[in-house]
Motif scaffolding. Structure first.
Motif, PDB file in Angstrom:
ATOM      1  N   ARG A  64      10.755  29.497  37.615  1.00  6.16           N
ATOM      2  CA  ARG A  64      10.209  29.181  36.138  1.00  6.16           C
ATOM      3  C   ARG A  64      10.422  30.654  34.755  1.00  6.16           C
ATOM      4  NH1 ARG A  64       5.979  30.548  33.099  1.00  6.16           N
ATOM      5  NH2 ARG A  64       5.429  29.224  31.203  1.00  6.16           N
ATOM      6  N   LEU A  65      11.471  29.525  33.407  1.00 11.32           N
ATOM      7  CA  LEU A  65      11.559  30.386  32.948  1.00 11.32           C
ATOM      8  C   LEU A  65      10.070  30.595  31.659  1.00 11.32           C
ATOM      9  CD1 LEU A  65      15.127  29.784  31.816  1.00 11.32           C
ATOM     10  CD2 LEU A  65      13.796  32.274  33.064  1.00 11.32           C
ATOM     11  N   THR A 105      -1.472  29.792  20.990  1.00  9.06           N
ATOM     12  CA  THR A 105      -1.609  28.933  22.731  1.00  9.06           C
ATOM     13  C   THR A 105      -0.770  27.790  22.526  1.00  9.06           C
ATOM     14  OG1 THR A 105      -3.268  27.211  21.568  1.00  9.06           O
ATOM     15  CG2 THR A 105      -4.069  29.095  22.493  1.00  9.06           C
ATOM     16  N   SER A 106       0.114  27.028  21.509  1.00  8.41           N
ATOM     17  CA  SER A 106       1.079  26.566  22.020  1.00  8.41           C
ATOM     18  C   SER A 106       2.211  26.780  22.155  1.00  8.41           C
ATOM     19  CB  SER A 106       1.343  24.984  20.432  1.00  8.41           C
ATOM     20  OG  SER A 106       2.098  26.414  19.034  1.00  8.41           O
ATOM     21  N   TYR A 107       2.525  27.843  22.980  1.00 11.23           N
ATOM     22  CA  TYR A 107       3.429  28.609  22.969  1.00 11.23           C
ATOM     23  C   TYR A 107       3.470  28.176  25.049  1.00 11.23           C
ATOM     24  CZ  TYR A 107       6.703  32.487  22.665  1.00 11.23           C
ATOM     25  OH  TYR A 107       7.642  33.823  23.347  1.00 11.23           O
ATOM     26  N   ILE A 108       4.713  27.721  25.118  1.00 15.48           N
ATOM     27  CA  ILE A 108       5.322  27.702  26.095  1.00 15.48           C
ATOM     28  C   ILE A 108       6.424  28.060  26.487  1.00 15.48           C
ATOM     29  CG2 ILE A 108       2.869  26.064  26.871  1.00 15.48           C
ATOM     30  CD1 ILE A 108       5.511  23.959  26.292  1.00 15.48           C
ATOM     31  N   GLY A 109       7.470  27.826  27.945  1.00 14.84           N
ATOM     32  CA  GLY A 109       8.423  28.058  28.473  1.00 14.84           C
ATOM     33  C   GLY A 109       9.522  27.218  28.092  1.00 14.84           C
ATOM     34  N   PRO A 110      10.444  27.353  27.515  1.00 21.16           N
ATOM     35  CA  PRO A 110      11.702  25.975  27.764  1.00 21.16           C
ATOM     36  C   PRO A 110      11.608  24.952  28.168  1.00 21.16           C
ATOM     37  CG  PRO A 110      12.372  28.066  28.752  1.00 21.16           C
ATOM     38  CD  PRO A 110      11.251  28.286  28.311  1.00 21.16           C
ATOM     39  N   HIS A 111      11.028  24.749  29.648  1.00 23.29           N
ATOM     40  CA  HIS A 111      11.677  23.725  30.208  1.00 23.29           C
ATOM     41  C   HIS A 111      10.180  23.628  30.899  1.00 23.29           C
ATOM     42  CE1 HIS A 111      15.613  25.363  30.119  1.00 23.29           C
ATOM     43  NE2 HIS A 111      15.617  25.950  30.748  1.00 23.29           N
ATOM     44  N   ASP A 112       8.803  24.368  30.372  1.00 25.37           N
ATOM     45  CA  ASP A 112       7.784  23.527  30.486  1.00 25.37           C
ATOM     46  C   ASP A 112       7.147  21.949  30.000  1.00 25.37           C
ATOM     47  OD1 ASP A 112       6.867  25.482  31.712  1.00 25.37           O
ATOM     48  OD2 ASP A 112       5.920  26.733  30.191  1.00 25.37           O
ATOM     49  N   ASP A 178      -1.785  22.444  22.096  1.00 27.93           N
ATOM     50  CA  ASP A 178      -1.060  22.830  23.158  1.00 27.93           C
ATOM     51  C   ASP A 178       0.332  22.446  23.796  1.00 27.93           C
ATOM     52  OD1 ASP A 178      -3.680  24.478  23.522  1.00 27.93           O
ATOM     53  OD2 ASP A 178      -4.111  23.393  24.794  1.00 27.93           O
ATOM     54  N   THR A 179       1.144  22.987  24.048  1.00 31.52           N
ATOM     55  CA  THR A 179       2.565  22.428  24.055  1.00 31.52           C
ATOM     56  C   THR A 179       3.722  22.500  23.455  1.00 31.52           C
ATOM     57  OG1 THR A 179       2.761  20.201  24.877  1.00 31.52           O
ATOM     58  CG2 THR A 179       1.386  21.396  26.832  1.00 31.52           C
ATOM     59  N   PHE A 180       3.057  22.610  21.767  1.00 33.13           N
ATOM     60  CA  PHE A 180       4.379  22.555  20.960  1.00 33.13           C
ATOM     61  C   PHE A 180       4.842  23.577  20.753  1.00 33.13           C
ATOM     62  CE2 PHE A 180       2.142  18.256  18.497  1.00 33.13           C
ATOM     63  CZ  PHE A 180       2.126  17.744  19.891  1.00 33.13           C
ATOM     64  N   ALA A 181       5.482  24.298  21.122  1.00 33.20           N
ATOM     65  CA  ALA A 181       5.734  25.545  21.158  1.00 33.20           C
ATOM     66  C   ALA A 181       6.409  25.942  22.618  1.00 33.20           C
ATOM     67  CB  ALA A 181       4.908  26.863  20.201  1.00 33.20           C
ATOM     68  N   PRO A 182       7.585  24.885  22.267  1.00 35.20           N
ATOM     69  CA  PRO A 182       8.427  25.389  23.606  1.00 35.20           C
ATOM     70  C   PRO A 182       9.840  26.171  22.996  1.00 35.20           C
ATOM     71  CG  PRO A 182       8.265  22.872  23.592  1.00 35.20           C
ATOM     72  CD  PRO A 182       7.690  23.566  22.874  1.00 35.20           C
ATOM     73  N   VAL A 183       9.701  28.077  23.466  1.00 36.58           N
ATOM     74  CA  VAL A 183      10.932  29.200  23.005  1.00 36.58           C
ATOM     75  C   VAL A 183      11.431  29.887  24.422  1.00 36.58           C
ATOM     76  CG1 VAL A 183      11.048  31.101  21.927  1.00 36.58           C
ATOM     77  CG2 VAL A 183       9.391  29.229  21.489  1.00 36.58           C
ATOM     78  N   GLY A 184      12.487  29.406  23.368  1.00 40.39           N
ATOM     79  CA  GLY A 184      13.258  29.494  24.930  1.00 40.39           C
ATOM     80  C   GLY A 184      15.244  28.370  25.236  1.00 40.39           C
ATOM     81  N   GLN A 277      12.658  19.563  27.980  1.00 39.51           N
ATOM     82  CA  GLN A 277      10.948  19.343  28.804  1.00 39.51           C
ATOM     83  C   GLN A 277      11.059  17.669  28.688  1.00 39.51           C
ATOM     84  OE1 GLN A 277      11.213  21.306  24.570  1.00 39.51           O
ATOM     85  NE2 GLN A 277      12.363  22.451  25.440  1.00 39.51           N
ATOM     86  N   GLN A 278       9.953  17.904  29.736  1.00 42.15           N
ATOM     87  CA  GLN A 278       9.703  16.338  30.058  1.00 42.15           C
ATOM     88  C   GLN A 278       8.201  16.043  29.693  1.00 42.15           C
ATOM     89  OE1 GLN A 278       9.358  15.349  34.403  1.00 42.15           O
ATOM     90  NE2 GLN A 278       8.228  13.583  33.943  1.00 42.15           N
TER      91      GLN A 278
END
Length: 285
Positions: A64-65, A105-112, A178-184, A277-278
């Motif tokens: 996982r990235l 807390t919205s910050y997540i990985g690119p494929h999450d 939550d999950t609203f900022a996928p970065v990468g 992202q799914q």
């Protein structure tokens, strides 16, 4: 260089992407956080990688990235920064940058997974070019802004339009779920990117192209944005500035189109890789 972080959420380790192969650099001994950028981390990491050439451990397939920077102090976002996007939402291009923030807390990985919030019926997408700050910036001049850039990354500024536009107050409540900022998938240093004023950025939903734009159409360019924001607050190393989205968001369709569980969002920017992202409903794994 292209910096990555990998592993389970909250336990990511530092890595690097060399010739499209990800490698572990845990032996470097630092995460990519505020202290790393503030203390010449990019230069020290480059020396470490050079001295360990041929001896770095490649990552196993399927790792996982995580987001490529450890949780920043701030995620600053610029609204309505493409004229075509302002037009599709019925807004007038602003005389000064529109600023809002996304919760860390919205910050997540690119494929999450993107999780649709409880009571949401208008969750939307926005492909954006993100800038990562490399050193402390306060009241800086536009001409000096490039010296404060650590690198660039791909960002999906996921937005809940009812929360943002119909619930009164500021936009933030529709931007920081939550999950609203996928970065990468990675942070690319400026030398890896080329002309940031002429990058293609695109986004598709379930294989259908929704956004297909270019950073040439940014209303406020990146050096101006960095200088402008530094007049109102101190920018810290590792802070993220997301620079706006081109036309093609769900809100702009007639009738509007929003994300639903099971949708697959894919996006990319020239030189900054792609993400997938799914979409899932709140409370569903």
């Amino acid at each position: 260089m292209k910096l990555i972080r990998y592993g389970q959420p909250g336990h990511e380790k530092p890595g690097i992407l060399l010739h499209n192969q990800p490698y572990d650099v845990s032996a470097f001994g630092e995460d990519y956080n505020e202290a790393f950028f503030a203390n010449g981390g990019l230069q020290r990491l480059a020396k470490f990688v050079q001295s360990h050439e041929g001896r770095l451990t490649p990552l196993a397939d399927g790792e996982r990235l995580g987001p490529p920077v450890a949780r920043p102090s701030k995620i600053l976002c610029i609204g309505l920064n493409y004229a075509d996007h302002a037009k599709e939402t019925g807004a007038t291009p602003p005389p000064e940058p529109v600023l809002f923030m996304k919760s860390t807390t919205s910050y997540i990985g690119p494929h999450d997974d993107i999780i649709i919030p409880k009571n949401s019926v208008k969750t939307d997408w926005e492909v954006e070019l993100a800038v990562v700050i490399g050193k402390r910036a306060s009241y800086i001049e536009e001409a000096d802004a490039a010296d404060y850039i650590a690198g660039y990354a791909l960002h999906n500024d996921v937005s809940e339009r009812e929360f943002q536009l119909e619930r009164s107050g500021t936009w933030d409540k529709g931007k920081g779920c939550d999950t609203f900022a996928p970065v990468g998938p990675f942070l690319a240093t400026p030398d890896e990117v080329g002309d940031v004023d002429n990058l293609r950025l695109w986004l598709s939903v379930n294989g259908k192209m929704m956004q297909d734009g270019t950073t040439a159409n940014l209303i406020f360019k990146i050096p101006f944005l960095i200088s402008y924001l530094s007049q109102f607050m101190t920018l810290l190393p590792g802070d993220i500035i997301s620079t706006g989205t081109p036309a093609g968001v769900g809100l702009g369709f007639n009738p509007p189109v929003y994300l639903k569980p099971g949708d697959v969002v894919e996006l990319g920017i020239d030189g900054l890789g792609t993400a997938r992202q799914q979409v899932k409903a709140y409370g569903r794994n």
